[in-house]
Design a protein around this motif. Structure first.
Motif, PDB file in Angstrom:
ATOM      1  N   ASP A 157       0.613  -1.485  -0.075  1.00 21.90           N
ATOM      2  CA  ASP A 157      -0.217  -0.551   0.150  1.00 21.90           C
ATOM      3  C   ASP A 157       0.857   1.660   0.201  1.00 21.90           C
ATOM      4  N   ARG A 158       2.240   1.135   0.506  1.00 17.68           N
ATOM      5  CA  ARG A 158       2.705   1.925   0.279  1.00 17.68           C
ATOM      6  C   ARG A 158       3.675   2.495  -0.736  1.00 17.68           C
ATOM      7  N   VAL A 159       4.021   1.207  -1.871  1.00 15.03           N
ATOM      8  CA  VAL A 159       4.978   1.537  -2.576  1.00 15.03           C
ATOM      9  C   VAL A 159       4.534   1.704  -3.509  1.00 15.03           C
ATOM     10  N   THR A 160       5.002   2.841  -4.402  1.00 11.06           N
ATOM     11  CA  THR A 160       4.546   2.928  -5.724  1.00 11.06           C
ATOM     12  C   THR A 160       5.659   3.311  -6.508  1.00 11.06           C
ATOM     13  N   VAL A 161       5.401   3.701  -8.027  1.00  9.58           N
ATOM     14  CA  VAL A 161       6.460   4.101  -9.373  1.00  9.58           C
ATOM     15  C   VAL A 161       7.551   4.297  -8.616  1.00  9.58           C
ATOM     16  N   GLU A 162       6.924   6.165  -8.503  1.00 10.03           N
ATOM     17  CA  GLU A 162       7.659   6.770  -8.405  1.00 10.03           C
ATOM     18  C   GLU A 162       8.805   6.540  -7.518  1.00 10.03           C
ATOM     19  N   SER A 163       8.488   5.940  -5.338  1.00  7.01           N
ATOM     20  CA  SER A 163       9.007   5.807  -4.683  1.00  7.01           C
ATOM     21  C   SER A 163      10.603   4.158  -4.913  1.00  7.01           C
ATOM     22  N   ILE A 164      10.375   3.476  -6.312  1.00  9.97           N
ATOM     23  CA  ILE A 164      10.884   2.772  -6.860  1.00  9.97           C
ATOM     24  C   ILE A 164      11.492   2.936  -7.639  1.00  9.97           C
ATOM     25  N   ALA A 165      11.754   3.676  -8.393  1.00 10.61           N
ATOM     26  CA  ALA A 165      12.677   4.865  -9.176  1.00 10.61           C
ATOM     27  C   ALA A 165      13.475   5.560  -8.628  1.00 10.61           C
ATOM     28  N   GLU A 166      12.961   5.927  -7.110  1.00 11.42           N
ATOM     29  CA  GLU A 166      14.355   6.971  -6.266  1.00 11.42           C
ATOM     30  C   GLU A 166      14.903   6.309  -5.927  1.00 11.42           C
ATOM     31  N   HIS A 167      14.385   4.464  -5.341  1.00 10.63           N
ATOM     32  CA  HIS A 167      14.881   3.706  -4.448  1.00 10.63           C
ATOM     33  C   HIS A 167      16.922   3.778  -5.555  1.00 10.63           C
ATOM     34  N   ILE A 168      16.302   3.682  -6.927  1.00 13.43           N
ATOM     35  CA  ILE A 168      17.652   2.793  -7.518  1.00 13.43           C
ATOM     36  C   ILE A 168      17.871   4.250  -8.446  1.00 13.43           C
ATOM     37  N   ASN A 169      17.186   5.231  -8.493  1.00 13.71           N
ATOM     38  CA  ASN A 169      18.094   6.675  -9.144  1.00 13.71           C
ATOM     39  C   ASN A 169      17.911   6.370 -10.819  1.00 13.71           C
ATOM     40  N   ILE A 170      16.795   6.262 -10.340  1.00 10.46           N
ATOM     41  CA  ILE A 170      16.341   5.960 -12.306  1.00 10.46           C
ATOM     42  C   ILE A 170      14.898   7.445 -12.257  1.00 10.46           C
ATOM     43  N   GLY A 171      14.433   7.384 -13.295  1.00 10.78           N
ATOM     44  CA  GLY A 171      13.530   8.635 -13.077  1.00 10.78           C
ATOM     45  C   GLY A 171      12.090   7.078 -13.495  1.00 10.78           C
ATOM     46  N   LYS A 172      10.935   7.715 -13.246  1.00 14.87           N
ATOM     47  CA  LYS A 172       9.681   7.165 -13.248  1.00 14.87           C
ATOM     48  C   LYS A 172       9.592   6.429 -14.229  1.00 14.87           C
ATOM     49  N   THR A 197      11.302   5.957 -16.973  1.00 17.44           N
ATOM     50  CA  THR A 197      12.119   4.576 -17.250  1.00 17.44           C
ATOM     51  C   THR A 197      11.769   3.554 -17.033  1.00 17.44           C
ATOM     52  N   ILE A 198      11.001   3.486 -15.856  1.00 20.57           N
ATOM     53  CA  ILE A 198      10.600   2.385 -15.372  1.00 20.57           C
ATOM     54  C   ILE A 198       8.854   1.880 -15.977  1.00 20.57           C
ATOM     55  N   TYR A 199       9.014   2.456 -16.639  1.00 21.68           N
ATOM     56  CA  TYR A 199       7.224   2.377 -18.236  1.00 21.68           C
ATOM     57  C   TYR A 199       7.909   2.594 -19.203  1.00 21.68           C
ATOM     58  N   LYS A 200       9.422   1.802 -19.683  1.00 27.93           N
ATOM     59  CA  LYS A 200       9.818   1.565 -20.401  1.00 27.93           C
ATOM     60  C   LYS A 200       9.982  -0.316 -20.320  1.00 27.93           C
ATOM     61  N   HIS A 201       9.675  -0.831 -18.931  1.00 25.19           N
ATOM     62  CA  HIS A 201       9.986  -1.776 -19.028  1.00 25.19           C
ATOM     63  C   HIS A 201       8.681  -2.499 -18.282  1.00 25.19           C
ATOM     64  N   PHE A 202       7.958  -2.014 -18.085  1.00 24.69           N
ATOM     65  CA  PHE A 202       6.956  -2.211 -17.056  1.00 24.69           C
ATOM     66  C   PHE A 202       5.572  -1.090 -17.270  1.00 24.69           C
ATOM     67  N   ARG A 203       4.343  -1.850 -17.725  1.00 26.41           N
ATOM     68  CA  ARG A 203       3.302  -0.897 -18.207  1.00 26.41           C
ATOM     69  C   ARG A 203       2.716  -0.338 -16.634  1.00 26.41           C
ATOM     70  N   SER A 204       2.467  -0.684 -15.344  1.00 27.84           N
ATOM     71  CA  SER A 204       1.420  -0.425 -14.568  1.00 27.84           C
ATOM     72  C   SER A 204       3.005  -0.948 -13.245  1.00 27.84           C
ATOM     73  N   LYS A 205       2.620  -1.388 -12.211  1.00 22.41           N
ATOM     74  CA  LYS A 205       2.899  -1.630 -11.003  1.00 22.41           C
ATOM     75  C   LYS A 205       1.842  -3.017 -10.761  1.00 22.41           C
ATOM     76  N   SER A 206       1.392  -3.426 -11.300  1.00 22.24           N
ATOM     77  CA  SER A 206       0.749  -4.301 -11.579  1.00 22.24           C
ATOM     78  C   SER A 206       1.122  -5.386 -12.164  1.00 22.24           C
ATOM     79  N   GLU A 207       2.042  -4.786 -13.068  1.00 18.30           N
ATOM     80  CA  GLU A 207       3.254  -5.744 -14.145  1.00 18.30           C
ATOM     81  C   GLU A 207       4.788  -5.944 -13.492  1.00 18.30           C
ATOM     82  N   ILE A 208       4.581  -5.694 -12.190  1.00 18.30           N
ATOM     83  CA  ILE A 208       6.700  -5.388 -11.435  1.00 18.30           C
ATOM     84  C   ILE A 208       5.891  -6.799 -10.453  1.00 18.30           C
ATOM     85  N   TYR A 209       4.445  -6.429  -9.750  1.00 19.47           N
ATOM     86  CA  TYR A 209       4.110  -7.592  -9.208  1.00 19.47           C
ATOM     87  C   TYR A 209       3.845  -8.846  -9.914  1.00 19.47           C
TER      88      TYR A 209
END
Length: 221
Positions: free
Chosen positions: A40-55, A57-69
């Motif tokens: 409930d507290r993890v977002t795409v933004e927090s994942i991006a910040e954790h590894i120092n990339i842009g939000k 950039t994550i969407y180049k790999h996954f269309r949504s947080k559900s796809e990461i899950y």
């Protein structure tokens, strides 16, 4: 002089390697944050910040947080499948050891993945990947069925429906994971790691001939 074609191939290969490495870094970061803070507290933004990339950039790999899950779940299930297939070549006991090791070595991850799957099933949007997940589990079930059937045939395991054997493994592991997270039982179980080792030993040995008195009429052929 290096041919131009070879240089282009090498560049393309390196680009693919970097892409896959970054994708794995995203998945690793997501799992770390999910275990620490909960879904409930993890977002795409927090994942991006954790590894120092842009939000973006994550969407180049996954269309949504559900796809990461779902990718986390698929990777977990594939690793379990490969480990079980190798262990099944040895014995059902070796497969049981792998199963309990995977589930009970990290009860927090096990419970997290159960919650993620429930959420994905409720929210929808990744039906194709859910189908892949279920196919992997079916493969595991079929392999276990074949090995357990052979162990029953030679008299090493109780002669019951093979599903009884692998379903009781699930039930035992599931119960142990719930106990691990129970505040009440946490007060009783002073050494939870030692308890998990005890559960593993029980799981490996249960179902052997002579270990129980089963009266069901539904015997396997």
């Amino acid at each position: 002089m290096v041919p131009q074609a070879s240089t282009s191939i090498e560049r393309a290969q390196k680009k693919v390697q970097l892409f896959r490495a970054r994708e794995q870094a995203i998945l690793d970061a997501a799992l770390e944050l999910l275990l620490k803070y909960g879904e409930d507290r993890v977002t795409v933004e927090s994942i991006a910040e954790h590894i120092n990339i842009g939000k973006g950039t994550i969407y180049k790999h996954f269309r949504s947080k559900s796809e990461i899950y779902i990718q986390l779940l698929l990777d977990y299930e594939r690793q379990l499948t490969e480990s079980l297939q190798d262990a099944l070549k040895e014995s059902s006991a070796a497969a049981a050891r792998i199963y309990f090791d995977v589930r009970l070595s990290n009860p927090e991850r096990d419970r997290l993945f159960q919650r993620l799957e429930e959420r994905l099933l409720a929210d929808g949007g990744v039906e194709e990947q859910i189908g892949q997940l279920h196919a992997l589990r079916s493969s595991n079930r079929d392999g276990l069925n074949a090995m357990i059937g052979e162990r029953i045939r030679i008299g090493a395991l109780e002669n019951v429906d093979p599903a009884y054997h692998f379903c009781i493994c699930w039930a035992l592991a599931q119960g142990a994971v719930e106990l691990w997270h129970s505040p009440f039982f946490s007060e009783i179980l002073k050494d939870k790691d030692d308890f998990m080792e005890f559960v593993k030993d029980i799981g490996i040995n249960m179902g052997r001939v002579g270990a129980l008195h089963h009266t069901s009429n539904s015997k396997s052929e």
